[in-house]
Design a protein around this motif. Structure first.
Motif, PDB file in Angstrom:
ATOM      1  N   LEU B 134       0.827  -1.224   0.000  1.00 19.50           N
ATOM      2  CA  LEU B 134       0.000   0.000   0.000  1.00 19.50           C
ATOM      3  C   LEU B 134       0.857   1.268   0.000  1.00 19.50           C
ATOM      4  CD1 LEU B 134      -2.762  -0.928   2.627  1.00 19.50           C
ATOM      5  CD2 LEU B 134      -2.934  -0.982   0.149  1.00 19.50           C
ATOM      6  N   PRO B 136       2.976   2.601  -2.098  1.00 22.08           N
ATOM      7  CA  PRO B 136       3.059   3.493  -3.268  1.00 22.08           C
ATOM      8  C   PRO B 136       1.807   4.339  -3.466  1.00 22.08           C
ATOM      9  CG  PRO B 136       3.497   1.204  -3.881  1.00 22.08           C
ATOM     10  CD  PRO B 136       2.952   1.195  -2.491  1.00 22.08           C
ATOM     11  N   ASN B 137       0.766   4.119  -2.655  1.00 22.27           N
ATOM     12  CA  ASN B 137      -0.544   4.664  -3.019  1.00 22.27           C
ATOM     13  C   ASN B 137      -1.048   5.835  -2.185  1.00 22.27           C
ATOM     14  OD1 ASN B 137      -0.501   2.732  -4.970  1.00 22.27           O
ATOM     15  ND2 ASN B 137      -1.652   1.243  -3.771  1.00 22.27           N
ATOM     16  N   PHE B 138      -0.182   6.464  -1.423  1.00 18.80           N
ATOM     17  CA  PHE B 138      -0.602   7.707  -0.765  1.00 18.80           C
ATOM     18  C   PHE B 138      -0.494   8.823  -1.796  1.00 18.80           C
ATOM     19  CE2 PHE B 138       1.249   5.259   2.864  1.00 18.80           C
ATOM     20  CZ  PHE B 138       0.049   5.028   3.516  1.00 18.80           C
ATOM     21  N   SER B 139      -1.433   9.786  -1.766  1.00 15.44           N
ATOM     22  CA  SER B 139      -1.385  10.801  -2.824  1.00 15.44           C
ATOM     23  C   SER B 139      -0.217  11.775  -2.639  1.00 15.44           C
ATOM     24  CB  SER B 139      -2.717  11.551  -2.914  1.00 15.44           C
ATOM     25  OG  SER B 139      -3.002  12.154  -1.694  1.00 15.44           O
ATOM     26  N   THR B 141       3.749  12.651  -1.926  1.00 17.99           N
ATOM     27  CA  THR B 141       5.041  11.971  -2.085  1.00 17.99           C
ATOM     28  C   THR B 141       6.163  12.839  -1.520  1.00 17.99           C
ATOM     29  OG1 THR B 141       5.464  12.950  -4.255  1.00 17.99           O
ATOM     30  CG2 THR B 141       4.330  10.826  -4.237  1.00 17.99           C
ATOM     31  N   GLU B 289      -6.158   1.173   2.508  1.00 15.41           N
ATOM     32  CA  GLU B 289      -5.780   2.531   2.887  1.00 15.41           C
ATOM     33  C   GLU B 289      -6.978   3.150   3.595  1.00 15.41           C
ATOM     34  OE1 GLU B 289      -3.751   5.359   0.001  1.00 15.41           O
ATOM     35  OE2 GLU B 289      -5.621   6.396   0.415  1.00 15.41           O
ATOM     36  N   THR B 297       4.083   8.653   0.445  1.00 17.14           N
ATOM     37  CA  THR B 297       4.958   7.721  -0.274  1.00 17.14           C
ATOM     38  C   THR B 297       6.374   8.289  -0.284  1.00 17.14           C
ATOM     39  OG1 THR B 297       3.115   7.064  -1.668  1.00 17.14           O
ATOM     40  CG2 THR B 297       5.306   6.526  -2.474  1.00 17.14           C
TER      41      THR B 297
END
Lengths: 232, 303
Positions: B134, B136-139, B141, B289, B297
């Motif tokens: 999971l 890589p999937n936070f908006s 970075t 999430e 990320t």
């Protein structure tokens, strides 16, 4: 690689011959295993992009994709009675959070449809994009960023995924300015950071140019009502 | 796949089986479920569904009290709930040693106790892998796929999370290469070195071998299940609210051949016709999430 020595003094001849053949087979299998990439196995996925995640790669502005895992139990992915992966509700959920999940059908070349390849690695199978290359016995993953950026450009031109907004580009410029200033400071202390500072300056230039060339200017939201400052 | 004598015969010749097993177990580090940090949202047992829905409401504090005159009515505000669905699915693992393999096992690794222990560790690692997936999937970075992980980027990420009001203990899940790059920088900068507290023996026991220590109060875990895309590793830093996980407790119907170890249902099934025994572990897990703003990320180059 494991080396095997047979005790030729104690083993009978026929047994030795049979064992020799078997050992050769096992050794060949082990050797093949040793030649596999040492990247950790990972499951099948689709790429997903978010309107606020951008970076500079190959002198272009490209999305920073995320991974939508096609594994039951992850982020709402389920399976049906026949064991097929069910993603509709999970994709809707990602869409609610601003993501665009890119279907496999949006990429096609002479080798087939889809942009994810399955490569045998030590301990299983790694799923990576077709732009990624893995190497025998190595943990290295190299990506053809130009190729990937070409494809993302095509998707943006076809309006399948969103183009970078002014707000996203401004965020990127801010981030790269901070990065450049860090490398410039480090460069003063240690010359080994010169190359990084140079690369960072180039990336910043790409982002600044993209921002300057953006067709849309950043528009404010609709004007609000005037508020009364004092009591009547 | 059956575990036959032919497969291990060469190893037996050299008596290398124990070292081979040691290597396999050490290939992936573990972080213990109860201390890793993501919020546990429940068990699907007797819940009539394999999906657990979690609803997060905004608090009165975020809506705020409105100023009113002595007798002016208050307009009620609606809460703005955010829902997360955690779908629990089955993960299974089996060994099928033959009698010959077991009887010639001079190191005693093919016994039910060790196989059960192996399956418990495996279930633990599966959860770590799902959580790592999971990242890589936070908006939001931090860092970049163009450069090695740096302490600066790490602190930027933490600062961004705090600006987003992500409260509570910060947890970092990084690829070993990302952590290697960070440690290298820590070793050469005295400020960083002071802020880093390496894992103690007790912490390793309670938090698993993947726990590396704390950097500026952030608990660091490493896992090679952190993925690489577009030339960059995608680790993450998050608080408890960022990720939800759930599980299921299987029903034990035949206690003579089944045992529940934590949430892993371990079973032994004898196959007399082929002189083999199946050792099977099943575990039901789900991750999702939960609050996007509570995670970030963490990007860095793979080279």
């Amino acid at each position: 690689m494991t080396r095997v020595k047979l005790n030729t003094d104690t083993a009978p001849a026929t047994y030795q011959a049979a064992k020799g053949r078997r050992v050769a087979q096992v050794l060949a299998a082990e050797e093949a295993r040793e030649q596999l990439p040492r990247v950790s196995p990972c499951s099948d996925f689709l790429l997903q992009v978010h309107p606020m995640r951008w970076d500079v790669a190959g002198k272009r502005i490209v999305p920073v994709p995320g991974r939508f895992s096609l594994v039951p139990g992850v982020d709402g992915v389920d399976e049906d009675r026949r064991g097929r992966v069910v993603v509709s509700s999970a994709i809707a959920n990602r869409r609610d959070r601003g993501w665009t999940v890119i279907p496999a059908e949006w990429y096609e070349d002479e080798d087939g449809v889809g942009y994810v390849q399955a490569i045998p690695v030590k301990g299983g199978v790694a799923h990576v994009t077709i732009w990624d290359s893995l190497y025998p016995g190595s943990t290295k993953v190299r990506c053809d960023l130009e190729g990937m950026a070409d494809w993302f450009d095509k998707l943006i031109a076809e309006k399948k995924i969103p183009a970078p907004s002014v707000a996203a580009l401004e965020d990127l410029v801010d981030k790269l300015e901070r990065e450049l200033s860090k490398f410039l400071n480090l460069q003063r202390r240690d010359s080994k950071y010169s190359a990084l500072a140079e690369a960072s300056a180039e990336r910043l230039e790409v982002a600044r140019t993209a921002l300057a060339n953006h067709n849309d200017s950043m528009r404010p939201v609709k004007r609000g009502k005037r508020v009364r400052k004092t009591a009547e | 796949m059956a575990h036959l004598f032919a497969d291990v015969a060469n190893a037996r010749t050299q008596e290398e089986l124990s070292s081979a097993y040691g290597m396999l177990l050490a290939e992936e580090s573990a972080a213990l479920l109860n201390v890793l940090g993501p919020s546990y949202v429940g068990d699907i047992a007797a819940g009539a569904s394999n999906v657990i829905r979690v609803t997060d409401y905004d608090s009165a504090a975020s809506n705020g009290y409105a100023s009113r005159t002595e007798v002016q009515a208050i307009s009620p505000t609606d809460p703005a709930p955010a829902k997360t669905e955690v779908t629990v699915a089955r993960y299974g693992f089996a060994r099928q040693p033959s009698d010959l393999v077991k009887m010639t096992d001079s190191h005693g690794v093919l016994n039910p106790v060790l196989l059960a222990q192996d399956m418990l560790i495996g279930a633990n690692q599966k959860l770590v892998e799902l959580i790592a997936g999971l990242m890589p999937n936070f908006s939001a970075t931090a860092g970049s796929a163009a450069a090695a992980a740096s302490v600066d980027d790490f602190f930027d990420a933490c600062s961004e999370l705090r600006q987003a009001n992500a409260n509570g203990q910060l947890i970092a899940m990084l690829h070993a290469k990302q952590w290697g790059d960070l440690s290298k920088e820590l070793a050469t900068t005295s400020g960083g070195a002071i802020q880093f507290a390496p894992a103690t023996q007790d912490a390793l026991i309670s938090r698993g071998s993947g726990f590396q220590g704390t950097l500026n109060g952030v608990q660091i875990y490493t896992s090679n299940r952190v993925t690489a895309d577009a030339g960059g590793y995608r680790g993450g830093i998050f608080t408890t609210d960022a990720i939800a996980w759930a599980d299921g407790t299987p029903v034990v119907e035949a206690p003579e051949s089944q045992v529940l170890i934590g949430k892993v249902l371990f079973e032994i099934d004898r196959k007399p016709l082929t002189a083999q025994t199946d050792y099977v572990g099943n575990v039901w897990l789900g991750v999702a999430e939960r609050q996007d703003g509570a995670g970030i990320t963490f990007l860095s180059s793979t080279t």
